[in-house]
Write a protein that holds these residues in place. Sequence first.
Motif, mmCIF file in Angstrom:
data_model
loop_
_atom_site.group_PDB
_atom_site.id
_atom_site.type_symbol
_atom_site.label_atom_id
_atom_site.label_comp_id
_atom_site.label_asym_id
_atom_site.label_seq_id
_atom_site.Cartn_x
_atom_site.Cartn_y
_atom_site.Cartn_z
ATOM 1 N N ASP A 52 -35.972 10.325 126.278
ATOM 2 C CA ASP A 52 -36.136 8.887 126.517
ATOM 3 C C ASP A 52 -34.928 8.098 126.023
ATOM 4 O O ASP A 52 -34.436 7.195 126.696
ATOM 5 N N GLU A 53 -34.459 8.431 124.824
ATOM 6 C CA GLU A 53 -33.289 7.747 124.281
ATOM 7 C C GLU A 53 -32.049 8.023 125.137
ATOM 8 O O GLU A 53 -31.228 7.134 125.351
ATOM 9 N N ALA A 55 -32.001 8.677 128.360
ATOM 10 C CA ALA A 55 -32.113 7.909 129.605
ATOM 11 C C ALA A 55 -31.719 6.454 129.380
ATOM 12 O O ALA A 55 -31.006 5.863 130.199
ATOM 13 N N LYS A 56 -32.139 5.866 128.246
ATOM 14 C CA LYS A 56 -31.744 4.486 127.931
ATOM 15 C C LYS A 56 -30.241 4.382 127.735
ATOM 16 O O LYS A 56 -29.608 3.432 128.188
ATOM 17 N N LEU A 57 -29.677 5.372 127.058
ATOM 18 C CA LEU A 57 -28.239 5.366 126.800
ATOM 19 C C LEU A 57 -27.442 5.463 128.091
ATOM 20 O O LEU A 57 -26.456 4.754 128.288
ATOM 21 N N ASP A 59 -28.428 4.582 131.074
ATOM 22 C CA ASP A 59 -28.647 3.407 131.918
ATOM 23 C C ASP A 59 -27.983 2.149 131.369
ATOM 24 O O ASP A 59 -27.873 1.158 132.080
ATOM 25 N N ASP A 60 -27.566 2.190 130.117
ATOM 26 C CA ASP A 60 -26.931 1.029 129.486
ATOM 27 C C ASP A 60 -25.522 0.840 130.040
ATOM 28 O O ASP A 60 -24.700 1.750 129.977
ATOM 29 N N THR A 63 -22.442 1.557 127.675
ATOM 30 C CA THR A 63 -22.092 2.916 127.269
ATOM 31 C C THR A 63 -20.776 3.296 127.935
ATOM 32 O O THR A 63 -20.614 3.102 129.140
ATOM 33 N N ARG A 68 -21.134 8.753 129.535
ATOM 34 C CA ARG A 68 -22.076 8.915 130.640
ATOM 35 C C ARG A 68 -21.766 10.160 131.461
ATOM 36 O O ARG A 68 -22.654 10.899 131.858
ATOM 37 N N LYS A 75 -29.511 14.529 131.569
ATOM 38 C CA LYS A 75 -30.536 13.566 131.949
ATOM 39 C C LYS A 75 -31.808 14.317 132.356
ATOM 40 O O LYS A 75 -31.727 15.365 132.996
#
Length: 105
Positions: A52-53, A55-57, A59-60, A63, A68, A75
Amino acid sequence: MTDRPSPISGTVPPKRTRFGQPGANPSGDQQAAANAKHLKNKLLAALAANPDELAKLLDDPKTPAIIRKLTAPLKPSQFTALEALTQPSTGELRYILDLYREALK
Protein backbone atom coordinates in the motif's frame (compact mmCIF):
# COMPACT_ATOMS: atom_id res chain seq x y z
CA MET A 1 47.22 29.67 -1.54
CA THR A 2 49.33 32.71 -2.17
CA ASP A 3 48.53 36.20 -1.04
CA ARG A 4 47.78 37.45 -4.52
CA PRO A 5 44.75 39.65 -5.12
CA SER A 6 41.65 38.12 -6.62
CA PRO A 7 41.34 38.72 -10.38
CA ILE A 8 37.66 39.52 -9.91
CA SER A 9 37.63 41.92 -6.97
CA GLY A 10 41.26 42.97 -6.91
CA THR A 11 41.54 42.38 -3.15
CA VAL A 12 43.39 39.73 -1.18
CA PRO A 13 40.84 37.44 0.52
CA PRO A 14 41.21 37.12 4.29
CA LYS A 15 42.82 33.86 5.40
CA ARG A 16 39.86 32.91 7.58
CA THR A 17 37.50 32.70 4.57
CA ARG A 18 39.76 30.77 2.17
CA PHE A 19 38.91 27.21 1.15
CA GLY A 20 40.15 24.59 3.54
CA GLN A 21 40.16 26.78 6.62
CA PRO A 22 37.95 25.77 9.58
CA GLY A 23 34.54 27.40 9.21
CA ALA A 24 35.33 28.71 5.71
CA ASN A 25 33.76 27.75 2.40
CA PRO A 26 33.54 23.96 2.00
CA SER A 27 35.31 22.30 -0.88
CA GLY A 28 33.62 19.79 -3.15
CA ASP A 29 30.10 19.57 -4.46
CA GLN A 30 27.99 19.47 -1.31
CA GLN A 31 24.68 19.56 -3.18
CA ALA A 32 25.49 16.47 -5.27
CA ALA A 33 26.39 14.50 -2.16
CA ALA A 34 23.17 15.58 -0.43
CA ASN A 35 21.08 14.63 -3.47
CA ALA A 36 22.68 11.20 -3.74
CA LYS A 37 22.07 10.53 -0.06
CA HIS A 38 18.45 11.69 -0.35
CA LEU A 39 17.78 9.43 -3.37
CA LYS A 40 19.40 6.46 -1.65
CA ASN A 41 17.21 6.96 1.43
CA LYS A 42 14.09 7.29 -0.75
CA LEU A 43 14.94 4.10 -2.64
CA LEU A 44 15.60 2.15 0.57
CA ALA A 45 12.29 3.39 1.98
CA ALA A 46 10.49 2.30 -1.21
CA LEU A 47 12.06 -1.16 -1.07
CA ALA A 48 11.10 -1.57 2.58
CA ALA A 49 7.53 -0.31 2.08
CA ASN A 50 4.50 -2.55 2.16
CA PRO A 51 2.41 -2.79 -1.04
CA ASP A 52 0.00 0.00 0.00
CA GLU A 53 2.78 2.42 0.89
CA LEU A 54 4.61 1.55 -2.32
CA ALA A 55 1.49 2.24 -4.41
CA LYS A 56 1.11 5.66 -2.72
CA LEU A 57 4.77 6.41 -3.31
CA LEU A 58 4.61 5.49 -7.00
CA ASP A 59 1.42 7.52 -7.53
CA ASP A 60 2.87 10.62 -5.85
CA PRO A 61 3.97 13.14 -8.52
CA LYS A 62 6.69 14.47 -6.19
CA THR A 63 8.49 11.12 -6.14
CA PRO A 64 11.67 11.37 -8.27
CA ALA A 65 11.41 9.64 -11.65
CA ILE A 66 14.40 7.41 -10.98
CA ILE A 67 12.72 6.02 -7.85
CA ARG A 68 9.51 5.36 -9.77
CA LYS A 69 11.39 3.56 -12.56
CA LEU A 70 13.44 1.41 -10.20
CA THR A 71 10.52 0.40 -7.99
CA ALA A 72 7.76 0.15 -10.63
CA PRO A 73 8.28 -3.63 -11.09
CA LEU A 74 7.51 -4.04 -7.38
CA LYS A 75 4.07 -2.47 -7.76
CA PRO A 76 1.38 -4.90 -6.53
CA SER A 77 -0.23 -5.12 -9.98
CA GLN A 78 3.08 -6.09 -11.58
CA PHE A 79 4.43 -8.10 -8.67
CA THR A 80 2.37 -11.15 -9.60
CA ALA A 81 4.05 -11.17 -13.02
CA LEU A 82 7.44 -11.19 -11.30
CA GLU A 83 6.33 -14.04 -9.08
CA ALA A 84 5.15 -16.02 -12.11
CA LEU A 85 8.53 -15.58 -13.80
CA THR A 86 10.38 -16.92 -10.79
CA GLN A 87 9.81 -19.95 -8.62
CA PRO A 88 7.97 -18.70 -5.54
CA SER A 89 7.99 -22.15 -3.94
CA THR A 90 11.78 -22.01 -3.54
CA GLY A 91 11.81 -18.40 -2.38
CA GLU A 92 14.13 -17.20 -5.14
CA LEU A 93 12.25 -13.94 -5.59
CA ARG A 94 12.59 -13.00 -1.93
CA TYR A 95 16.27 -13.93 -2.08
CA ILE A 96 16.82 -11.70 -5.15
CA LEU A 97 15.02 -8.77 -3.50
CA ASP A 98 17.03 -9.23 -0.30
CA LEU A 99 20.26 -9.19 -2.31
CA TYR A 100 19.10 -6.03 -4.10
CA ARG A 101 18.29 -4.32 -0.80
CA GLU A 102 21.66 -5.30 0.69
CA ALA A 103 23.51 -3.99 -2.37
CA LEU A 104 21.93 -0.56 -1.89
CA LYS A 105 23.09 -0.24 1.72
